[in-house]
Enzyme design. Structure first.
Site, PDB file in Angstrom:
ATOM      1  N   HIS A   4     -11.394  -5.172   8.400  1.00 42.69           N
ATOM      2  CA  HIS A   4     -12.124  -4.895   7.165  1.00 42.69           C
ATOM      3  C   HIS A   4     -13.256  -3.893   7.356  1.00 42.69           C
ATOM      4  O   HIS A   4     -14.043  -3.689   6.442  1.00 42.69           O
ATOM      5  CB  HIS A   4     -12.704  -6.191   6.572  1.00 42.69           C
ATOM      6  CG  HIS A   4     -11.678  -7.129   6.027  1.00 42.69           C
ATOM      7  ND1 HIS A   4     -10.792  -7.812   6.819  1.00 42.69           N
ATOM      8  CD2 HIS A   4     -11.383  -7.488   4.749  1.00 42.69           C
ATOM      9  CE1 HIS A   4     -10.008  -8.566   6.065  1.00 42.69           C
ATOM     10  NE2 HIS A   4     -10.339  -8.384   4.812  1.00 42.69           N
ATOM     11  N   GLU A  59       0.810  -1.215   0.000  1.00 42.95           N
ATOM     12  CA  GLU A  59       0.000   0.000   0.000  1.00 42.95           C
ATOM     13  C   GLU A  59       0.843   1.264   0.000  1.00 42.95           C
ATOM     14  O   GLU A  59       0.514   2.253  -0.648  1.00 42.95           O
ATOM     15  CB  GLU A  59      -0.963   0.000   1.189  1.00 42.95           C
ATOM     16  CG  GLU A  59      -2.064  -1.059   1.093  1.00 42.95           C
ATOM     17  CD  GLU A  59      -1.591  -2.459   1.442  1.00 42.95           C
ATOM     18  OE1 GLU A  59      -0.481  -2.601   1.987  1.00 42.95           O
ATOM     19  OE2 GLU A  59      -2.328  -3.425   1.177  1.00 42.95           O
TER      20      GLU A  59
END
Lengths: 366, 461
Positions: A159, A90
């Site tokens: 999540h 990322e």
């Protein structure tokens, strides 16, 4: 072994691209049932069609079309040079996007899930947010960091974070979060057009919600500047008179449901959709609270040191003399986001919002 | 669309074809052309596009030679590039990627040229001597660089500048990093690379803007193709990768040089940047100045790799190490790296062995973590004296040239002294002006508040 193969002329090629664009336009024309995800997907495709500097990359956004299918079909239509998968890193994705924005591109990148964006935080806080300032405006970074965020989908650990406060707290970042299908399209187009970096937070639980929308007419409206910008403009999602519910992203629909329930009890609540957390629309919100005299701020994120706290503070600073009751908050608890079986206890619910509305000291007026 | 056989064995034939950028629409578009030409019979052949949307885009069509059916092969552009370049040098990809057994060095500590066979070169790792003109131009920058370092350190001691991380002792790396690049090539420097930034053409006082305590970077990165000097470690390497990627997509032949130190190679972004650059086959030179210390922590506590250059092979790129106090070797190694990258052979990692002869900054006390004898040993390898001896012995450095070079270094030093002497107070209102492209309502309110405060202070004076 090398047969003479006729080369397609540039004209033929253009026709082919034109055909793809035309087919998409035809399919999108007319009011039809459109999901939040489809609106985002169409916004990306239209932006890429509109400006060849717009690129889309991240993890699984190529052939797969993204784990939520937001980038579905983009690689096929625009090629692997413009919508592509990266190695799984990322910080690398954000860092590379910075360099691309420095060198004439308008990258749109996808962080696969809210909590997966944390490895990129240094790039976001130290560079995305500061490059324009550090270079005295000479090096703007027109880039969009898309982050699917928040809960309500029964997601597992890591999540379902509501991470908006980290970004909103960082000067130099704009933070958008749509709550309607129409805004999903328009706000993403606006974010991509913005000369400033935008953290674009997509409420996961809304991806599959539908509205009757004419995407082609939205495209035309956006590209001919026929719609007012959403940046810095909160929307009045429901007009009312008795109290103001202030929400954004995934909490707007819950606030609207609470307002409908309150109406049955004889209370007419106004619901405001903040839309862009940064820049923040003090004017619309203050005007509403001065009118109603009461307010509840609703957000999924843990309440301590949150965007909801900031909104409460701003409202009290600006509307104190109009307030009949303290401004209350309905937020997530100050716990890590719970497992799927417990998330209903964590998330702001209609009942919890109505309880807060009930607590707005109505008896003292009566 | 001309087709030609690229390689053939009993499993697969690879056919390469060139096409115009405007022609590219989709794989399906190309398959149709191949099918209509009767070249293949299957509906969906395997077609890979190389060089993306670059200046010389190529397609690869892979199919079985007998049945002419599509053959599923995943083509890795980076790997192909690696195979091509190594075969050009007549060595294996592994030998191309691994650094030579010793560092590349051309001048000994006394400035004598090592005999050709003792420069560390190996097959596929050969480095010709740069031209006399290039060496003399580089020497001039070396002298200026040393003068800049010492002048700035003096200005810090006098309290006329806030901080200056000096590259004293590393000037050969600084100069070579700038001079190996073309005008349109980008450099991504760190806080210790001010001399490299100046050598790439940025005006000295613009470079010193933030070190003197102002809030912004001074120069315009676009104008000089030099990014802002990075303070966080290795974050800038990824920006370098992005700049190179954007250029490649547009078909430009820009090379990007990204700088970091030995300590920085422990950072996660170092790994991500090298991996991204290799996977996307981007023309980035990662230039590691191994000056032996990350503030106080020696290299032995950062890495136990055989060398930092050896890290390259793990990413599938070529690595090389070079004497970082030998300007001749640096120019040779970096020059070749830039050339290879520009030719489309992917990124390279160059590690220069050098030494931070002074403390980390003026706030640091190097005597707490290293012995004077160690410093003295490195002072004996000073890049400046070696280069001067070499050029003088080779008859390339006349007295007149030496005088001219000293004078130009003095002129830069004077510019710095004069610049730092002028009192420039940053305008507080500017704090709010560049946070976004235009200030938000809230920033405007805060700017007014500060302006009010300042106006009231004025009133009470």
């Amino acid at each position: 072994m090398s047969p003479s193969i006729s080369t397609s002329s540039p004209a033929n090629g253009n026709v082919s691209a034109e055909t793809a664009a035309q087919a998409a336009r035809t399919a999108n024309t007319g009011v039809q049932s459109v999901t939040f995800a489809k609106a985002l997907n169409t916004a990306l495709a239209d932006a890429m069609e509109h400006d060849s500097a717009v690129l889309m990359f991240g993890e699984d956004v190529g052939v797969l079309g993204g784990v939520f299918r937001i980038t579905d079909g983009l690689t096929k239509r625009f090629g692997t040079g413009r919508c592509f998968d990266t190695p799984l890193a990322e910080s690398g994705i954000v860092g590379m996007a910075i360099g691309m924005a420095m060198n004439g591109m308008r990258p749109v990148i996808e962080m696969q899930f809210d909590a997966f964006a944390y490895p990129a935080f240094e790039q976001i806080a130290s560079h995305v947010a500061k490059m324009h300032n550090r270079t005295k405006g000479k090096m703007p970074l027109p880039m969009v960091i898309r982050i699917p965020y928040a809960g309500g989908i029964g997601g597992v650990e890591h999540h379902c974070d509501s991470s908006e406060a980290y970004y909103a707290h960082t000067p130099g970042l704009k933070v958008f979060t749509p709550s309607t299908v129409k805004d999903a399209y328009l706000m993403l187009r606006e974010a991509i057009d913005s000369p400033d970096p935008v953290v674009f937070m997509e409420p996961k639980k809304l991806y599959w919600t539908k509205e009757q929308v004419d995407l082609e007419s939205l495209r035309l409206s956006h590209e001919t500047s026929m719609v007012p910008p959403t940046e810095g403009k909160a929307a009045i999602a429901r007009a009312g008179t008795d109290a103001t519910l202030i929400a954004y992203g995934p909490s707007v629909s819950t606030a609207l449901a609470a307002a409908e329930a309150a109406a049955l009890e004889g209370r007419n609540l106004e619901v405001i959709d903040v839309r862009t957390i940064v820049p923040f629309d003090d004017a619309t919100i203050s005007e509403s609270v001065r009118k109603t005299g009461r307010a509840v701020v609703i957000s999924e994120a843990p309440g301590f040191a949150s965007v909801a706290s900031e909104i409460v503070a701003r409202v009290q600073e600006r509307c104190f003399h109009s307030l009949a009751a303290p401004v209350l908050r309905v937020t997530g608890f100050d716990t890590p986001f719970p497992p799927p079986k417990l998330e209903k206890y964590f998330l702001p619910s209609v009942d919890r919002i109505l309880d807060a509305v009930d607590a707005l000291q109505w008896e003292e007026v009566a | 669309m001309p087709l030609s056989a690229l390689s053939k064995n009993h499993h697969v034939v690879t056919v390469t074809f060139s096409f115009c950028l405007q022609d590219y629409r989709s794989h399906a578009h190309f398959s149709r052309i191949f099918r209509e030409a009767g070249y293949i019979s299957v509906a969906k052949p395997i077609i890979e596009l190389r060089n993306g949307l670059g200046s010389n885009p190529q397609g690869l069509l892979r199919c079985h030679p007998k049945s002419r059916k599509a053959w599923t092969v995943t083509i890795n552009e980076s790997r192909e590039a690696m195979e091509q370049v190594s075969s050009k040098f007549g060595i294996t990809p592994e030998d191309y990627m691994l650094p030579a057994r010793t560092e590349i060095h051309m001048l000994d500590v006394n400035g004598k040229l090592h005999p050709a066979g003792q420069q560390g070169a190996e097959p596929g790792h050969e480095y010709p001597l740069p031209s006399p003109a290039a060496l003399l131009a580089a020497y001039e920058q070396l002298v200026i660089g040393r003068r800049v370092n010492d002048q700035n350190s003096a200005l810090v001691r006098q309290g006329r500048m806030a901080v200056y991380p000096s590259s004293h002792g590393q000037e050969a790396c600084q100069v070579a990093a700038a001079l190996c690049l073309g005008e349109d090539d980008w450099m991504f420097p760190t806080y210790r690379d001010s001399v490299a930034v100046m050598a790439k053409g940025v005006a000295p006082m613009e470079v010193m803007t933030s070190f003197r305590g102002d809030w912004h970077s001074g120069y315009d990165p676009n104008q000089y193709k030099v990014s802002v000097q990075a303070t966080p470690l290795t974050t800038q390497l990824l920006h370098a990768v992005g700049v190179a990627h954007a250029a490649k997509l547009r078909g430009e032949d820009t090379v990007v040089l990204a700088m970091c130190g030995d300590g920085a190679t422990s950072e996660g972004d170092f790994h991500e940047a090298l991996n991204f650059a290799a996977v996307f086959n981007l023309p980035v030179i990662f230039f590691v100045q191994n000056n032996q210390y990350a503030i106080s922590v020696p290299l032995s506590q950062q890495s136990v790799a055989p060398s930092l250059a050896h890290k390259a092979v793990g990413y599938g790129m070529a690595g090389e190490r070079v004497d970082g106090n030998d300007l001749v070797a640096l120019l040779a190694v970096l020059g070749r790296a830039v050339r290879l990258a520009r030719e489309g052979n992917g990124p390279l990692l160059v590690e220069a062995h050098t030494y931070r002869m002074q403390a980390h900054t003026n706030a640091d006390d190097a005597t707490r973590y290293r012995e004077d004898a160690e410093v003295q040993a490195w002072i004996a390898k000073d890049p400046l004296t070696r280069m001067r001896s070499y050029l003088a012995d080779a008859g390339l450095l006349t007295e007149a040239a030496e005088e001219r070079i000293t004078a130009s270094a003095e002129a830069v030093a004077k510019t710095l002294r004069d610049g730092m002497n002028s009192e420039e107070t940053p305008d507080p209102a500017e704090l709010f002006a560049y946070v976004f492209s235009s200030p938000t309502t809230q920033l405007t309110e805060q700017a007014h508040m500060l302006a009010d405060e300042l106006a009231r202070e004025e009133d009470t004076k």
